[in-house]
Motif scaffolding. Structure first.
Motif, short mmCIF file in Angstrom:
data_model
loop_
_atom_site.label_atom_id
_atom_site.label_comp_id
_atom_site.label_asym_id
_atom_site.label_seq_id
_atom_site.Cartn_x
_atom_site.Cartn_y
_atom_site.Cartn_z
N GLY A 39 -52.15 -13.47 46.83
CA GLY A 39 -53.30 -14.16 47.49
C GLY A 39 -53.66 -13.74 49.02
O GLY A 39 -54.35 -14.40 49.63
N PHE A 40 -53.34 -12.31 49.07
CA PHE A 40 -53.83 -11.69 50.49
C PHE A 40 -54.99 -11.09 49.98
O PHE A 40 -55.26 -10.40 49.10
CB PHE A 40 -52.91 -10.85 50.92
CG PHE A 40 -51.58 -11.64 51.52
CD1 PHE A 40 -50.65 -12.30 50.77
CD2 PHE A 40 -51.54 -11.39 52.95
CE1 PHE A 40 -49.87 -13.03 51.44
CE2 PHE A 40 -50.57 -12.17 53.48
CZ PHE A 40 -49.61 -12.83 52.67
N GLU A 41 -56.20 -11.10 50.75
CA GLU A 41 -57.48 -10.59 50.67
C GLU A 41 -57.62 -9.71 51.58
O GLU A 41 -57.08 -9.39 52.61
CB GLU A 41 -58.69 -11.68 51.06
CG GLU A 41 -58.87 -12.14 52.31
CD GLU A 41 -60.33 -12.85 52.49
OE1 GLU A 41 -61.08 -12.33 52.96
OE2 GLU A 41 -60.43 -14.05 52.21
N PRO A 42 -58.27 -8.59 51.14
CA PRO A 42 -58.70 -7.12 51.74
C PRO A 42 -59.50 -7.36 52.94
O PRO A 42 -60.43 -8.23 52.58
CB PRO A 42 -59.16 -6.09 50.71
CG PRO A 42 -59.86 -7.17 49.74
CD PRO A 42 -58.89 -8.38 49.62
N TRP A 97 -62.59 -18.00 63.32
CA TRP A 97 -61.44 -19.12 62.74
C TRP A 97 -61.95 -20.32 62.31
O TRP A 97 -61.21 -20.89 61.27
CB TRP A 97 -60.68 -19.58 64.24
CG TRP A 97 -59.59 -20.18 63.97
CD1 TRP A 97 -59.09 -21.53 64.37
CD2 TRP A 97 -58.44 -19.75 63.14
NE1 TRP A 97 -58.05 -21.63 63.87
CE2 TRP A 97 -57.43 -20.94 63.13
CE3 TRP A 97 -58.16 -18.52 62.44
CZ2 TRP A 97 -56.02 -20.51 62.63
CZ3 TRP A 97 -56.74 -18.28 62.05
CH2 TRP A 97 -55.96 -19.23 61.79
N GLU A 98 -63.31 -20.71 62.79
CA GLU A 98 -63.71 -22.07 62.23
C GLU A 98 -64.04 -21.78 60.78
O GLU A 98 -63.88 -22.89 60.03
CB GLU A 98 -65.02 -22.40 62.81
CG GLU A 98 -64.86 -22.92 64.39
CD GLU A 98 -64.05 -23.96 64.55
OE1 GLU A 98 -64.06 -25.01 63.74
OE2 GLU A 98 -63.02 -23.79 65.34
N LYS A 102 -57.52 -21.62 56.12
CA LYS A 102 -56.30 -21.66 57.09
C LYS A 102 -54.98 -22.11 56.11
O LYS A 102 -55.31 -23.16 55.65
CB LYS A 102 -56.38 -22.61 58.06
CG LYS A 102 -57.43 -21.82 59.22
CD LYS A 102 -57.77 -22.88 60.22
CE LYS A 102 -58.81 -23.64 59.86
NZ LYS A 102 -60.37 -22.70 59.91
N PRO A 103 -53.85 -21.57 55.96
CA PRO A 103 -53.70 -20.37 56.73
C PRO A 103 -54.76 -19.09 56.07
O PRO A 103 -54.85 -19.20 54.92
CB PRO A 103 -52.22 -19.98 56.53
CG PRO A 103 -51.86 -21.01 55.71
CD PRO A 103 -52.68 -22.08 55.47
N PHE A 104 -54.77 -18.24 56.85
CA PHE A 104 -55.72 -17.10 56.56
C PHE A 104 -54.58 -15.96 56.45
O PHE A 104 -53.82 -15.26 57.37
CB PHE A 104 -56.69 -16.44 57.58
CG PHE A 104 -57.30 -15.38 57.19
CD1 PHE A 104 -58.20 -15.22 56.27
CD2 PHE A 104 -57.34 -14.10 57.98
CE1 PHE A 104 -58.93 -14.20 55.91
CE2 PHE A 104 -57.99 -13.17 57.87
CZ PHE A 104 -58.93 -13.14 56.76
N ASP A 132 -50.71 -9.99 56.67
CA ASP A 132 -50.53 -10.83 57.89
C ASP A 132 -50.94 -12.34 57.34
O ASP A 132 -51.82 -12.09 56.65
CB ASP A 132 -51.20 -10.66 59.19
CG ASP A 132 -50.49 -9.14 59.67
OD1 ASP A 132 -49.61 -9.33 60.69
OD2 ASP A 132 -51.19 -8.22 59.49
N THR A 133 -50.11 -13.21 57.73
CA THR A 133 -50.61 -14.66 57.48
C THR A 133 -50.94 -15.29 58.75
O THR A 133 -49.93 -15.26 59.67
CB THR A 133 -49.52 -15.44 56.69
OG1 THR A 133 -49.20 -14.82 55.56
CG2 THR A 133 -50.00 -16.87 56.59
N VAL A 134 -51.97 -15.55 59.06
CA VAL A 134 -52.41 -16.33 60.47
C VAL A 134 -52.81 -17.76 60.19
O VAL A 134 -53.22 -18.04 59.21
CB VAL A 134 -53.78 -15.72 60.86
CG1 VAL A 134 -53.94 -16.25 62.46
CG2 VAL A 134 -53.58 -14.05 61.15
N GLY A 135 -51.93 -18.47 60.95
CA GLY A 135 -52.20 -19.99 60.99
C GLY A 135 -51.00 -20.75 60.38
O GLY A 135 -51.45 -21.85 60.05
N SER A 136 -50.07 -20.27 60.00
CA SER A 136 -48.92 -20.85 59.46
C SER A 136 -47.55 -20.73 60.29
O SER A 136 -47.10 -19.66 60.40
CB SER A 136 -48.51 -20.40 57.81
OG SER A 136 -47.40 -21.32 57.68
#
Lengths: 486, 486
Positions: A39-42, A97-98, A102-104, A132-136
């Motif tokens: 589930g990680f997008e490029p 961010w908006e 999320k998480p991204f 990377d996971t941002v927001g968790s």
């Protein structure tokens, strides 16, 4: 022109060809496939970032190339080539961010640039691959990154069991420090440095460095951290807790750092990582808790990961040496806050692609992709070029790389050319063959030594090892046999 | 910190995500496979070259950023980011000429940088993909590049017949000029510019520009090339010779430029290209001779290629417009000589990857790779994380991308998250399901509209369109059915 430029590359930049390029691309393709399955997008960002967004320096000098390649845009703003893939991610996440889910989750690969002194194996441009996971804030996000990294490394070709991800947590270390009453940052750093020498000096050497200090073989004295013996033993017990399974390590660590608020927090996070890893089928052989991992602890805010190749390789003198780290990462909760003012939890893993390619070679799995050149169709006569091209096309349509020789040299040079290209075979089509509907196939693997001694075309007509004249319709299968044997 | 940097990219640099990245990567993977099958090896050079090797300028100013991004290394030498992939190839070939197989076939792709004013669709960083043969003067090397480019474009997804490579030769144009007695470089340039307007103005408009001049609708007068009517007709006959098959064009051209030494040379080269293309099975529908192609003739020394998308697309106002060029190339025999002093024949083809991706979208073939997000396993309870992770793992092992929701929000936000990610399905596993060995699968394609109205967990229990509770062992096949229907 009286002065011609010299053909050379800037220091620290290299050219890579053929199989080295193919090997690194196949790593990236395999890892990308795994990361996307999780589930990680490029994401691809530009090479330049504004210098203030990179955060390495504020432009107070005329040419602030401290560690980065920087230049001033025509509106006088300083911009610099990215030195890693994390800083551009932080900028991107803050900017969007908006609208981001999320998480991204994102992964990225591409060149990064460091304006440093180049040296052997040390370049000013190299390719990194990050996820990377941002927001968790959940420890499970760390576990996911760890398990996915293990799967990525194995998909790239590392044999299962040849690498392990060692996991630590900065909060455990903070808990240890408060348990032994250390508050001075300088003293903490000295302790970290001592622990980092565990591999090289063993517990006895580190014990000295934790206490008064240590005199090495040359007589040089290194001042120690000044801990009392009980505190030093506690640090050593902490670093030794990584032996055994993850649950075992957690139990040992609870004895050493349990009770302190931060220590308990770190223990809870590791426990949650353990649970998730078990759900993901990742055992201690692939992801272990190891409190002796201290590299990166200054940078990361929670969990820290270090992927280590367990195989020994030979050093320049032929001595076995540990290959060591092939990647790392951890939790960094402060990076996006530079832009937004809001703390945004993030965690990730990064590896250098050339470094992993070297690890694969050390594990005997490097350059698995073929280094073979194409089949070369020998060109005798200008009048027959259409026939040569048609034959090359037939070979390619059978899935075998092929080309027509397009230089201006004779038979001998053409065979040398095919040899230099590591071609599996040369295809020879003279007027006789064309009239008879046949082709002559020269197995270059078998005949490589002899080929270099050929001096005229006549010699090629006779029966020789590895040379056969066959119906044109059997060309593809004959080449396939040569390739399968090679 | 009182001042936070703004999160933004430098002008002319963009971020690309998800399916856009995947689409461009799949182009590069498909084209790479074709180029390697033709015996072209991959080459990667560094981002920086010494400025004198790039040849764009000599550093006579403090910051000579004319068209390139340049900076001074710490030994005061100027270096610049490459602005194309040909200049680094010339440097590489000159540097390694002795040890390279000759001819040397290589392909390369990667970012190039132009320090120019950015605009809509005009970036300062973009990815090019080039294939070149260095060291063969044979027209067959041009033919090979042309046929391979056709195959590459089709492998990338362009439907056969939707693009054609138009071929011209600078020597034909030189022959034409000497046939009509034009020797002034300025007059040649005016003629070329007039011919380049053929698409827009038609033969009548170009006839005026070849003669005294032309007044456009607004009344503005453009001074012409000053040719007499017979010479102008000859130029028009030259440009019109591209109609029909390649042999037909050759015959027509022989009438116009045959007899001049350079014209005959150009005709012979095109004839050899034609023969090779026929051997390679490439007809006029895919590679045509077109003497009206003048773009690039100033730069190239022999054959010139331009790949044109034949499909019409819609412009910003919804009007049909020709998409136009998607790549080009030709023979350049002087580039390596800058370093070595020895003329080295070379020929190649180049395309911009974003431009080709746009062409594929125009042809209805863009983004063929899925834009679907992963299956999202909904996370209800911290105690069940290991179960969620095990289910995500089972789904991935069936070849379907999947992730566990790792944010901190409730059911409604999790469904919104899955929706935003374009997930095909969400998997819901409550205590009941775990006890019964079942899972609930929510088809988000079917239920996407309804999902946004869900306000509490209870609603999810009932029978709803696209929601089913099934034995856990059937999860993968149920998800596969949803994906196949989507």
């Amino acid at each position: 022109m009286s002065e011609r430029p010299e053909a050379r590359s800037p220091r620290g930049f290299i050219d890579r060809r053929g199989r080295d390029v193919v090997a690194e691309r196949s790593i990236l393709a395999a890892v990308s496939k795994v990361y996307e399955a999780w589930g990680f997008e490029p994401l691809e960002t530009g090479a330049f970032e504004y210098a203030d967004a990179l955060g390495k320096f504020l432009p107070d000098a005329d040419r602030p190339n401290e560690g980065v390649f920087a230049l001033q845009d025509d509106d006088d703003q300083w911009m610099a080539l990215r030195y890693d893939l994390t800083a551009p991610l932080a900028r991107f996440a803050a900017q969007n961010w908006e609208t981001l889910p999320k998480p991204f989750r994102r992964y990225a690969f591409g060149p990064v640039w460091r304006n440093e002194k180049p040296g052997p194996g040390r370049f000013r441009e190299f390719v990194q691959c990050d996820a990377d996971t941002v927001g968790s804030a959940r420890p499970e996000a760390d576990a996911e990154i760890i398990a996915m990294s293990v799967e990525g490394l194995e998909a790239a070709g590392l044999p299962a069991g040849s690498a392990v991800i060692k996991i630590n947590n900065r909060k455990l270390l903070n808990g240890l420090m408060s348990a032994i009453g250390v508050t001075s940052e300088a003293q903490k750093l000295t302790i970290l440095r001592a622990v980092d020498k565990l591999d090289r000096l063993g517990p006895d050497g580190v014990r000295l460095l934790l206490g008064e200090g240590r005199k090495d073989e040359s007589g040089d004295f290194t001042k120690g951290a000044g801990l009392n013996p009980a505190a030093a033993e506690r640090v050593l017990a902490f670093t030794a807790a990584g032996v055994g399974g993850r649950s075992e390590t957690l139990a040992k660590l609870a004895d050493v750092v349990g009770g302190s608020a931060e220590g308990d927090e770190g223990l809870n996070e590791l426990a949650a990582i353990d649970v998730a890893l078990r759900g993901l089928g990742v055992g201690t052989d692939r992801a272990a808790f190891d409190p002796s991992v201290v590299r990166g602890l200054e940078y990361y805010t929670g969990a820290v990961f270090e992927a280590e190749l367990l195989l020994s390789t030979l050093d320049e003198k032929g001595q076995p040496m540990r290959f060591g780290s092939i990647g790392g990462g951890g939790r960094y909760d402060d990076l996006v806050a530079r832009f937004t003012g809001e703390r945004t939890p993030a965690t990730g893993f990064s590896f250098g692609v050339s470094r992993l390619a070297a690890a694969l070679r050390a594990a005997g799995r490097g350059r698995a992709t073929t280094a073979r050149g194409p089949v070369v169709v020998i060109a005798f006569s200008q009048e027959r070029m259409a026939d040569y091209f048609a034959i090359a096309r037939e070979i390619r349509e059978a899935g075998i790389p092929a080309e027509v020789y397009l230089g201006s040299s004779g038979m001998k040079a053409q065979m040398k050319y095919a040899d230099r290209r590591l071609s599996p075979a040369a295809v020879i089509v003279g007027d006789d063959e064309l009239a008879a509907g046949t082709v002559t196939v020269k197995d270059l693997d078998l005949g490589r030594e002899l080929a270099s001694k050929v001096t005229d075309n006549a010699q090629w007509r006779g029966e020789r090892p590895g040379q056969q004249t066959i119906p044109r319709g059997e060309l593809a299968s004959a080449l396939r046999r040569i390739l399968d044997a090679g």
